[in-house]
Design an enzyme around this catalytic site. Structure first.
Site, mmCIF file in Angstrom:
data_model
loop_
_atom_site.group_PDB
_atom_site.id
_atom_site.type_symbol
_atom_site.label_atom_id
_atom_site.label_comp_id
_atom_site.label_asym_id
_atom_site.label_seq_id
_atom_site.Cartn_x
_atom_site.Cartn_y
_atom_site.Cartn_z
ATOM 1 N N ASP A 11 30.488 46.455 28.799
ATOM 2 C CA ASP A 11 31.789 46.139 29.383
ATOM 3 C C ASP A 11 31.701 46.323 30.897
ATOM 4 O OD1 ASP A 11 34.440 45.531 29.699
ATOM 5 O OD2 ASP A 11 35.212 47.365 28.790
ATOM 6 N N ASP A 105 33.648 39.326 30.672
ATOM 7 C CA ASP A 105 33.153 40.617 31.154
ATOM 8 C C ASP A 105 32.739 41.604 30.068
ATOM 9 O OD1 ASP A 105 35.713 40.976 30.242
ATOM 10 O OD2 ASP A 105 36.346 42.285 31.873
ATOM 11 N N GLU A 106 32.669 41.172 28.815
ATOM 12 C CA GLU A 106 32.206 42.098 27.778
ATOM 13 C C GLU A 106 31.577 41.345 26.617
ATOM 14 O OE1 GLU A 106 35.162 44.259 25.492
ATOM 15 O OE2 GLU A 106 36.729 42.908 26.208
#
Length: 360
Positions: A11, A105-106
């Site tokens: 993350d 983003d993860e």
């Protein structure tokens, strides 16, 4: 438990805001909000400096400015975020093909069998984070465990720029102490409902039977019964097909008037538009989700032959709102699109695969 998987959840730390600080050194160390402004709009992301003042994503720009008067608002640059996200994803695929992106983003990585034949998921996560820092200049946090839920939970423990592992032998004790709102699938509203039954931590949830949880929480009851026992069998799905895009918001106080409903819906709508713009996806069906103060849930939908544009979506949201009179004060609104412009492929979920190993 001798045969388990090794899952890493990576993350990025305050991704959008961190990219803006990376590209503009004048923003480093300052409270930054990506998206929105002091008068309207919704915050898409907040830097850690802004979070200290209580600024959060999905918060109205007006509220964010009240919480942090010297907050700096910047316009989102999704093409830039996608560019860096692709660089990060390339690093993931150096280690395994079992990568399930959740957003820009993860992502989840199944490294039980990996391309480096490294038996330590902990060391792999450290390597991946170092490579991301070297290639992009950005910090990432990671969580490591034997299922996706625990890995995702672990990635929050040492944020920012840290990692944590939850070993199989530690899972039960860890979950018993975990605040109920930290459990996957338990949002603010559900957490408040659970607290009325005296459920504040995992150990409290564990005391209730499957029958009770199913009666009080419907189909989600089985999920709650399982995750508090460390059971979450969902595999990392590298080809997961998105079925819908949505945004929703649970309000701090119940909203009883038409003017408040429309104002609240505008914020949810703008967040949905941000997500649509980020993905480039369109949908032919628009759905309005309404949750009343007594937790009664209602959905209203309308479909089109063509993909509606932004103006048409908003017009339809208002049409659905006024389709029939709302029966009570509202505690949550959600807006979603489905029937997407994607090739629908049936996903086959195979039998759970287990591998033996000694070290995490």
């Amino acid at each position: 438990m001798d045969n388990i998987r090794k899952i890493i959840h990576v993350d990025m730390d305050a991704f959008y805001a961190s990219v803006e600080q990376l590209d503009n050194p004048d923003l480093v160390g300052k409270p930054v909000a990506v998206g929105g402004n002091r008068e309207r709009g919704v915050v898409a992301a907040a830097s850690y400096e802004a979070r200290k003042y209580g600024v959060r994503s999905a918060m109205s720009g007006k509220m964010a400015a009240l919480k942090c008067p010297h907050l700096i608002f910047v316009r989102p640059r999704f093409e830039r975020y996608k560019e860096i996200s692709n660089q990060i994803r390339e690093i993931f695929f150096e280690y395994t093909d079992l990568v399930e992106p959740l957003s820009l983003d993860e992502a989840f990585l199944d490294v039980t069998e990996n391309k480096f034949q490294n038996p330590s998921a902990t060391l792999l996560a450290k390597e991946i984070r170092e490579k991301i820092k070297l290639k992009t200049g950005l910090n990432a946090s990671a969580g490591i465990s034997y299922n996706k839920f625990l890995a995702k939970t672990a990635s929050d423990i040492n944020k920012p720029n840290g990692q944590a592992v939850i070993l199989p032998k530690e899972a039960e004790a860890f979950l018993e102490k975990l605040p109920i709102e930290k459990f996957f699938g338990i949002g603010k509203v559900t957490a408040e409902k659970m607290k009325k039954f005296g459920i504040h931590q995992g150990k409290d949830l564990k005391e209730y039977s499957l029958q009770f949880l199913t009666k009080k929480f419907g189909k989600s009851g089985l999920h709650f019964y399982n995750i508090v026992r460390g059971i979450h069998m969902s595999e990392v799905q590298p080809n997961r097909e998105r079925k819908s895009i949505s945004a929703e918001n649970t309000f701090e106080k119940d909203l009883p008037t038409q003017a408040e409903w429309e104002d609240a819906l505008k914020g949810v709508f703008e967040e949905l538009m941000r997500r649509i713009e980020k993905t480039g996806i369109k949908g032919r069906t628009i759905t309005l989700k309404i949750k009343y103060k007594d937790f009664t849930l209602q959905t209203r939908s309308k479909s089109f032959d063509q993909y509606p544009d932004k103006e048409k979506i908003w017009e339809t949201v208002l049409e659905l709102l006024n389709q029939e009179r709302l029966t009570d004060a509202v505690r949550l609104f959600g807006i979603g699109i489905s029937n997407l412009n994607l090739l629908e492929e049936k996903i086959h979920f195979g039998k759970q695969l287990w591998f033996e190993f000694e070290d995490f």
